[in-house]
Each structure stands twice: as C-alpha cells, then as structure tokens.
Design an enzyme around this catalytic site. Structure first.
Site, short mmCIF file in Angstrom:
data_model
loop_
_atom_site.label_atom_id
_atom_site.label_comp_id
_atom_site.label_asym_id
_atom_site.label_seq_id
_atom_site.Cartn_x
_atom_site.Cartn_y
_atom_site.Cartn_z
N ASP A 1 0.81 -1.21 0.00
CA ASP A 1 0.00 0.00 0.00
C ASP A 1 0.85 1.27 0.00
O ASP A 1 0.46 2.28 -0.59
CB ASP A 1 -0.94 0.00 1.22
CG ASP A 1 -2.19 -0.83 0.97
OD1 ASP A 1 -2.29 -1.43 -0.12
OD2 ASP A 1 -3.06 -0.87 1.86
N GLN B 1 3.83 11.00 4.78
CA GLN B 1 5.08 11.70 4.48
C GLN B 1 5.08 13.07 5.15
O GLN B 1 4.15 13.86 4.96
CB GLN B 1 5.21 11.90 2.96
CG GLN B 1 5.31 10.61 2.17
CD GLN B 1 6.72 10.05 2.17
OE1 GLN B 1 7.70 10.77 2.35
NE2 GLN B 1 6.84 8.75 1.95
N ASP C 1 -4.80 10.20 4.05
CA ASP C 1 -5.09 11.11 5.16
C ASP C 1 -4.12 12.27 5.21
O ASP C 1 -3.03 12.24 4.64
CB ASP C 1 -5.07 10.36 6.50
CG ASP C 1 -3.83 9.49 6.70
OD1 ASP C 1 -2.73 9.93 6.35
OD2 ASP C 1 -3.97 8.35 7.18
N ALA D 1 -5.43 9.79 20.80
CA ALA D 1 -5.11 9.96 22.22
C ALA D 1 -5.45 11.36 22.71
O ALA D 1 -4.59 12.06 23.27
CB ALA D 1 -3.63 9.63 22.48
N ASP E 1 -2.28 13.67 20.90
CA ASP E 1 -1.03 13.29 20.23
C ASP E 1 -1.09 13.67 18.76
O ASP E 1 -0.07 14.05 18.17
CB ASP E 1 -0.80 11.79 20.35
CG ASP E 1 -0.27 11.39 21.72
OD1 ASP E 1 -0.05 12.29 22.56
OD2 ASP E 1 -0.08 10.19 21.96
#
Length: 357
Positions: free
Chosen positions: A68, A275, A176, A240, A205
């Site tokens: 992927d 990335q 995303d 989180a 987070d």
C-alpha cells in the site's frame, strides 16, 4: 484503452518487486509501449509529483509494484497527471493493491484491451495559513531506514491566496492528512473546525482527516470507523485526546475540516499520506477538503471490500455466536437478485450467476 506510456513505481527493498518490474518491461517491449521508472532518487533527493511525471514522459498508466505504501506513491503521481493507476500486490496487509504479481501480464492485457473498470476514489487537498516548510535538521532525524523526504508542497497558482482563506497547496492525499506533535513530552493543542464552525479545542497526540480509502489506515488504528471506499466523506479522528470526547466525526464531502494550532501548543508536524511535508507553529492553521479531481484506479473486476476486510484483519466469529448452532454462511445467496435489488452493488459469489456481479 490505448496505453502508450507506463510509469513504474517499484518497492526497491523487495526482490519480487524487481522481478515483477522486469515482467512489466517485457510486456512493454513486445508492444512498443514506453516504460520509465519514476519516484526514484538516484540523485539523492526527492522531487515534486509534477517533476517526476514530466521526467517519465507524462505516463497515461502508473503501475505500482509493492504494498500500500508503494501504491500511495504511485497514486500521488497518477493524480498529478490524471493517469490511471494499477497496483500489483506484493504487500502484507494491503487494501489498495489489486493484482497478484504472477498475473501482471494478464492485467496489462486487460487494461490495453479495455477489459477493466476504472474506480473513482476521493482525494483530499488543502490550504494553509502560509507555505509549509520543514525546519533544518528534521530531515536527518527522519532519515533512518527511509529515503529522502519529499519537498514541501508548492502553492497552486490557479487559486486566489491570502487573507482568511490562506494559500492553496498543490498537494493531494489518498489516505489522510495528519497534524501531530513533534515533542514527546508535549501534546498539540488544536482548534478543530467543521464546515466553518468550531467543534472543540483538542489536546492530543495527533488529529487526522482521512478519506474513506484511508479509513482502514491510521484512522482505523486510532479507533476510527471503517468506511466503504465507494462513499464520499471526510473522517476526522483524534489520536489519544486528553478529553472525554474521543470519537470520530464523519463529515459530508463538501464540509471542510480546519485545524488551528493554539497559542500554548508545541509545534506540530503535517504529514500527508504518511510523508512529513511541513511543520506548523502556534497560530498557524491548515484547512482540508475534498479535491476537485479524483484518483482513477484500475479494477479488473468488482472489488469485494468487505471480504478483504474480513481476510486482512483476520476477523473471526464470536464463539458465543456459533457455539450452539451453525455458523453464518460466507455467502448468504448464490442466485441472481430480483429486479427490485438489481441496482445494488453486490459482489459475485463463487460459482454464482454472473448476474450477481
């Protein structure tokens, strides 16, 4: 369709990917099709998608050989050129790749002869309060076990920039866009806006916006919902969060999601499809929304997304559900659907009627 130029994106760390690449080159050689390797960094650097596809002669088909992650690199290039993308599956837990390596010749024949379908996938793009930049020194920290970082996204010149609406970035995401903390001991504090209105200020987070395609990636690992890749939606998921409301929110495709780094927050990293592409300071913001164009992925047949979900996630049936009875059948029906159900998307059962497709 007519295939004139193929761009190859190869996972350099796998011998089987190199063998599959030779099979693609062999196919191209017998059909007078130009074949060029792209997304390599022999010169020690990474380039923008536009530079890479231009160097490859603007391919009309991008073939990825890997898992992927390799497919995501190929999708970035294909989206830049409105090319088709075909994923050859050499991964372990992939949802995106389509073709097993031994079938690559047959798959290319099917594409060239028009015996395939083109699946349209939603992409994300974004605006920001300023150009994204990666501070000096961060690349060295990120390099261990990786290739060089991608350059920061360019600003699109075809869009108005400035003022409340920021600058439009020439970037797309298939999975995303993630805003995450840089310092281990400090969460990011972020105001989250959906459709132009404040939802809440989070301390977390990370905060991410995923497409339906990306709902089975980082968002899923953070407790987000699984969304059919046939749907159009933006999935906002906090990671989180230090607050009671820790649920994902699924927004309509025309409802943007904006993230503003608050005054007392630490710096935040912006990652696009995994990335690192920039770092934001307190006061900076990004706005994420559906891109005006879509990814065109080659499919050789109907995609059984939920069957793949069951297999790749190793889903098993609850013991209490089958302890005192017969397990649910894998395929509830094998006959053609009645006329009032003929419009529904139902995968073909093994041995079932072709009309069930």
């Amino acid at each position: 369709m007519t295939v004139r130029r193929i761009g190859l994106v190869v996972h350099g760390g796998r011998a089987e990917a190199a063998l599959a690449a030779e099979a693609v080159r062999s196919w191209c050689g017998t059909r007078d099709v130009q074949c060029t390797d792209i997304d390599v960094w022999h010169d020690g650097g990474r380039h923008s998608a536009r530079e890479e596809v231009e160097a490859a002669g603007d391919p009309d088909l991008v073939v990825t050989l890997g898992g992927d992650g390799t497919f995501l690199r190929g999708a970035r290039l294909a989206a830049e050129n409105d090319a088709l993308v075909l994923g050859v599956d050499l991964g372990r837990v992939g949802f995106l790749t389509e073709v097993p390596a031994p079938a690559v010749h047959d798959a290319l024949d099917a594409v060239a002869e028009g015996r395939c379908t083109v699946e349209s996938r939603m992409l994300l793009t974004m605006r920001a309060s300023r150009r994204l930049e990666v501070p000096a020194g961060i690349e060295e920290l990120m390099r261990y076990g990786r290739g060089p970082l991608l350059p920061p996204p360019r600003v699109r010149t075809d869009c108005e920039a400035g003022g409340d609406w920021g600058v439009a970035l020439n970037v797309t995401a298939l999975n995303d866009v993630v805003l995450e903390k840089l310092a281990r001991d400090r969460q990011v504090s972020v105001g989250v806006y959906l459709a132009g209105r404040l939802l809440a200020s989070y301390s977390a987070d990370a905060l991410l916006i995923a497409t339906p395609t990306g709902s089975t990636a980082y968002s899923f690992a953070a407790g987000g919902p699984v969304v059919s890749p046939r749907a159009d939606a933006l999935v906002f998921t906090p990671v989180a969060p230090h607050m009671a409301f820790n649920r994902s929110v699924v927004a309509a495709p025309d409802e943007p999601v904006a993230l503003r780094v608050l005054e007392r927050s630490g710096q935040a990293a912006v990652s696009i499809d995994g990335q690192l592409r920039g770092v934001l300071d307190p006061g900076d913001w990004i706005g994420v929304y559906a891109a005006p164009h879509r990814l065109r992925a080659v499919r050789l047949g109907p995609m059984d997304f939920y069957g793949r979900l069951r297999d790749r996630m190793n889903l098993t049936d609850a013991p209490a559900a089958v302890a005192d009875g017969t397990p649910a059948p894998l395929w509830p029906v094998t006959t053609a659907p009645p006329a009032d159900l003929a419009h529904l998307a139902l995968p073909r059962a093994p041995g079932g009627s072709p009309d069930c497709a």
